[in-house]
Scaffold this motif. Structure first.
Motif, mmCIF file in Angstrom:
data_model
loop_
_atom_site.group_PDB
_atom_site.id
_atom_site.type_symbol
_atom_site.label_atom_id
_atom_site.label_comp_id
_atom_site.label_asym_id
_atom_site.label_seq_id
_atom_site.Cartn_x
_atom_site.Cartn_y
_atom_site.Cartn_z
ATOM 1 N N VAL A 1 0.851 -1.173 0.000
ATOM 2 C CA VAL A 1 0.000 0.000 0.000
ATOM 3 C C VAL A 1 0.894 1.232 0.000
ATOM 4 O O VAL A 1 1.897 1.288 0.698
ATOM 5 C CB VAL A 1 -0.925 0.001 1.246
ATOM 6 C CG1 VAL A 1 -1.789 1.238 1.285
ATOM 7 C CG2 VAL A 1 -1.761 -1.253 1.281
ATOM 8 N N GLU B 1 0.946 7.386 0.537
ATOM 9 C CA GLU B 1 -0.189 8.307 0.454
ATOM 10 C C GLU B 1 -1.457 7.657 0.992
ATOM 11 O O GLU B 1 -2.208 8.263 1.735
ATOM 12 C CB GLU B 1 -0.388 8.736 -0.996
ATOM 13 C CG GLU B 1 -1.515 9.739 -1.181
ATOM 14 C CD GLU B 1 -1.645 10.156 -2.626
ATOM 15 O OE1 GLU B 1 -2.615 9.705 -3.258
ATOM 16 O OE2 GLU B 1 -0.772 10.899 -3.106
ATOM 17 N N GLU B 2 -1.691 6.392 0.628
ATOM 18 C CA GLU B 2 -2.870 5.678 1.118
ATOM 19 C C GLU B 2 -2.782 5.479 2.628
ATOM 20 O O GLU B 2 -3.770 5.636 3.337
ATOM 21 C CB GLU B 2 -3.010 4.315 0.444
ATOM 22 C CG GLU B 2 -3.371 4.390 -1.006
ATOM 23 C CD GLU B 2 -3.308 3.037 -1.689
ATOM 24 O OE1 GLU B 2 -4.085 2.828 -2.630
ATOM 25 O OE2 GLU B 2 -2.482 2.194 -1.292
ATOM 26 N N ALA B 3 -1.598 5.118 3.111
ATOM 27 C CA ALA B 3 -1.428 4.842 4.532
ATOM 28 C C ALA B 3 -1.575 6.097 5.374
ATOM 29 O O ALA B 3 -1.966 6.029 6.528
ATOM 30 C CB ALA B 3 -0.064 4.201 4.784
ATOM 31 N N LYS C 1 -3.615 8.668 4.765
ATOM 32 C CA LYS C 1 -4.907 9.324 4.594
ATOM 33 C C LYS C 1 -5.485 9.637 5.974
ATOM 34 O O LYS C 1 -5.523 8.785 6.852
ATOM 35 C CB LYS C 1 -5.849 8.405 3.807
ATOM 36 C CG LYS C 1 -7.160 9.064 3.459
ATOM 37 C CD LYS C 1 -7.960 8.193 2.528
ATOM 38 C CE LYS C 1 -9.246 8.910 2.160
ATOM 39 N NZ LYS C 1 -9.993 8.170 1.172
ATOM 40 N N THR D 1 -7.871 10.251 9.191
ATOM 41 C CA THR D 1 -9.043 9.539 9.703
ATOM 42 C C THR D 1 -9.671 10.351 10.821
ATOM 43 O O THR D 1 -9.090 11.324 11.300
ATOM 44 C CB THR D 1 -8.653 8.160 10.261
ATOM 45 O OG1 THR D 1 -7.838 8.368 11.410
ATOM 46 C CG2 THR D 1 -7.916 7.314 9.246
ATOM 47 N N ALA E 1 -1.790 0.094 7.267
ATOM 48 C CA ALA E 1 -1.643 -0.504 5.931
ATOM 49 C C ALA E 1 -0.756 -1.743 5.991
ATOM 50 O O ALA E 1 -1.073 -2.779 5.392
ATOM 51 C CB ALA E 1 -1.067 0.522 4.956
ATOM 52 N N PHE F 1 -8.699 2.159 8.521
ATOM 53 C CA PHE F 1 -8.015 2.133 7.227
ATOM 54 C C PHE F 1 -8.878 1.425 6.181
ATOM 55 O O PHE F 1 -8.990 1.882 5.041
ATOM 56 C CB PHE F 1 -6.655 1.437 7.369
ATOM 57 C CG PHE F 1 -5.864 1.438 6.095
ATOM 58 C CD1 PHE F 1 -5.048 2.505 5.779
ATOM 59 C CD2 PHE F 1 -5.946 0.377 5.207
ATOM 60 C CE1 PHE F 1 -4.324 2.522 4.592
ATOM 61 C CE2 PHE F 1 -5.238 0.382 4.026
ATOM 62 C CZ PHE F 1 -4.410 1.456 3.712
ATOM 63 N N ASP G 1 -11.587 3.799 5.083
ATOM 64 C CA ASP G 1 -11.098 4.970 4.355
ATOM 65 C C ASP G 1 -10.476 4.673 3.000
ATOM 66 O O ASP G 1 -10.227 5.600 2.233
ATOM 67 C CB ASP G 1 -10.053 5.713 5.201
ATOM 68 C CG ASP G 1 -10.650 6.350 6.445
ATOM 69 O OD1 ASP G 1 -11.862 6.638 6.453
ATOM 70 O OD2 ASP G 1 -9.892 6.560 7.410
ATOM 71 N N ASN G 2 -10.201 3.418 2.708
ATOM 72 C CA ASN G 2 -9.464 3.087 1.494
ATOM 73 C C ASN G 2 -10.171 2.029 0.661
ATOM 74 O O ASN G 2 -10.868 1.170 1.185
ATOM 75 C CB ASN G 2 -8.061 2.581 1.870
ATOM 76 C CG ASN G 2 -7.224 3.683 2.466
ATOM 77 O OD1 ASN G 2 -6.630 4.473 1.756
ATOM 78 N ND2 ASN G 2 -7.203 3.759 3.793
ATOM 79 N N GLU G 3 -9.925 2.096 -0.631
ATOM 80 C CA GLU G 3 -10.420 1.064 -1.535
ATOM 81 C C GLU G 3 -9.540 -0.175 -1.333
ATOM 82 O O GLU G 3 -8.314 -0.074 -1.284
ATOM 83 C CB GLU G 3 -10.327 1.542 -2.980
ATOM 84 C CG GLU G 3 -10.978 0.602 -3.950
ATOM 85 C CD GLU G 3 -11.041 1.184 -5.351
ATOM 86 O OE1 GLU G 3 -10.994 0.379 -6.292
ATOM 87 O OE2 GLU G 3 -11.139 2.412 -5.493
ATOM 88 N N LEU G 4 -10.168 -1.316 -1.210
ATOM 89 C CA LEU G 4 -9.435 -2.559 -0.992
ATOM 90 C C LEU G 4 -9.277 -3.323 -2.295
ATOM 91 O O LEU G 4 -10.158 -3.270 -3.156
ATOM 92 C CB LEU G 4 -10.171 -3.444 0.023
ATOM 93 C CG LEU G 4 -10.342 -2.860 1.425
ATOM 94 C CD1 LEU G 4 -11.152 -3.809 2.293
ATOM 95 C CD2 LEU G 4 -9.003 -2.553 2.070
#
Length: 163
Positions: A29, A32-34, A36, A38, A51, A138, A141-144
């Protein structure tokens, strides 16, 4: 059979934990994704690499790279996420409900009864309650990642073609 699945899952979790230590904290991951933001309090999120924990602990059983549904030790997290999104009103409810189940898995708290019959009740993962909350936030908040076979499986089982 259920007992065998539980022992297999525990073994894989142990291997994943050792792998995480040997992977120098690297994750598939992106940073940037990690990073994000919350809504969780900073004291809960501080210092927790959700992540990496998702990749090394959760994907030991919920592997999105599995070749088929039959190769899974547990249902894909993308499907679990959708069930929790459907059952909760907002992020706080999602995090609270999913974290409560993962922190202390029980049939009574299970949102998805079918997978318990197929895979057995998941064991408590080898992470702290705060890490579980961070992982669940996580996930929200994120696309898996979705297994290649997942859309076809969903259509076959539930008639929910995503196209």
């Amino acid at each position: 059979m259920k007992q065998k699945n539980i022992f297999l899952a525990l073994g894989l979790l142990l291997i994943a934990t050792f792998a995480a230590v040997g992977c120098n904290g690297k994750s598939s991951v992106t940073t940037e994704e990690a990073e994000k933001p919350t809504d969780q309090p900073m004291e809960v999120m501080a210092g927790i690499d959700a992540a990496n924990l998702l990749t090394t602990v959760c994907y030991a059983c919920h592997n999105p790279k599995s070749g088929s549904h039959d190769e899974m030790l547990a249902p894909p997290l993308v499907g679990i996420k959708q069930q929790y999104l459907n059952a909760t009103e907002d992020r706080a409810g999602f995090v609270e409900r999913m974290a409560a189940f993962v922190t202390n898995p029980s049939e009574e708290k299970a949102l998805m009864k079918g997978p318990i019959g197929r895979f057995g009740l998941m064991p408590k993962p080898p992470v702290t309650d705060e890490q579980i909350k961070a992982i669940v936030a996580f996930i929200y908040d994120n696309e898996l990642p979705e297994p290649a076979w997942f859309a076809e499986h969903e259509e076959e089982m539930h008639g929910t073609d995503k196209n």
